[in-house]
Motif scaffolding. Structure first.
Motif, PDB file in Angstrom:
ATOM      1  N   CYS A  70      33.356  28.980  37.206  1.00  7.57           N
ATOM      2  CA  CYS A  70      34.559  29.226  36.411  1.00  7.57           C
ATOM      3  C   CYS A  70      34.449  30.609  35.762  1.00  7.57           C
ATOM      4  O   CYS A  70      33.412  30.949  35.196  1.00  7.57           O
ATOM      5  CB  CYS A  70      34.693  28.148  35.346  1.00  7.57           C
ATOM      6  SG  CYS A  70      36.051  28.451  34.208  1.00  7.57           S
ATOM      7  N   CYS A  88      39.813  24.790  36.065  1.00  9.16           N
ATOM      8  CA  CYS A  88      38.458  24.295  35.836  1.00  9.16           C
ATOM      9  C   CYS A  88      38.523  22.972  35.059  1.00  9.16           C
ATOM     10  O   CYS A  88      39.236  22.876  34.065  1.00  9.16           O
ATOM     11  CB  CYS A  88      37.694  25.345  35.031  1.00  9.16           C
ATOM     12  SG  CYS A  88      36.180  24.756  34.287  1.00  9.16           S
ATOM     13  N   CYS A  99      34.405  29.676  31.528  1.00  6.08           N
ATOM     14  CA  CYS A  99      33.276  28.981  30.877  1.00  6.08           C
ATOM     15  C   CYS A  99      32.005  28.985  31.720  1.00  6.08           C
ATOM     16  O   CYS A  99      30.979  28.476  31.291  1.00  6.08           O
ATOM     17  CB  CYS A  99      33.663  27.539  30.541  1.00  6.08           C
ATOM     18  SG  CYS A  99      33.803  26.465  31.979  1.00  6.08           S
ATOM     19  N   CYS A 142      37.095  23.631  31.061  1.00  9.70           N
ATOM     20  CA  CYS A 142      37.817  24.419  30.050  1.00  9.70           C
ATOM     21  C   CYS A 142      39.328  24.434  30.278  1.00  9.70           C
ATOM     22  O   CYS A 142      40.075  24.837  29.393  1.00  9.70           O
ATOM     23  CB  CYS A 142      37.283  25.845  30.010  1.00  9.70           C
ATOM     24  SG  CYS A 142      37.639  26.796  31.503  1.00  9.70           S
TER      25      CYS A 142
HETATM   26 ZN   LIG Z   1      35.919  26.606  32.911  1.00  7.78          ZN
END
Ligand SMILES: [Zn+2]
Length: 134
Positions: free
Chosen positions: A45, A18, A48, A21
């Motif tokens: 994701c 991602c 997050c 994050c």
């Molecule tokens: Zn993420």
């Protein structure tokens, strides 16, 4: 892999993580040559909750990146052959570049999407779960 690069875009790109994050996976399959699933990505994701496709058709833009990667690969193959085998006939160049583009298609597809996403997002060290939920 490459933990010292965490926080940099290259980490997200090389690990298919991602872009926010750098922890959640973008692709469903870790293997680019799992030909049934190589292009399937998660919608959000798992860490997050960032929504990967920020707007409808967002990933069409990845075609520009894919084109650039394809040209880079073609030039690299051409130069390598030209240096190593200077007597090569022109049709061998054409064949090897076509074969190279086909063989590397899954990698190119995956890389171009994650690069495109990283152009519009950046690492947020203090991401909060569900921060991006809408
Ligand atoms: Zn993420």
């Amino acid at each position: 892999m490459l933990d010292s690069l965490k926080g940099k875009r290259i980490y997200s790109i090389l690990n298919s993580k991602c872009p926010i994050c750098h922890e959640g996976d973008f692709y469903v399959s870790k293997n680019a040559y799992d030909l049934k699933n190589f292009g399937k990505n998660h919608t959000r994701c798992s860490v997050c909750d960032h929504k990967f496709e920020k707007e409808t058709g967002f990933f069409y833009g990845a075609m520009y990146v894919s084109y650039a990667l394809g040209i880079a690969l073609s030039v690299a193959l051409f130069v390598a052959t030209f240096v190593l085998f200077p007597e090569t006939r022109y049709y061998v160049y054409i064949a090897e570049i076509l074969i190279g583009l086909i063989v590397f298609f899954p990698l190119n597809y995956r890389l171009s999407r994650i690069i495109w996403m990283n152009l519009f997002n950046h690492y947020e060290a203090n991401h909060i779960k569900h921060q991006h939920a809408k």
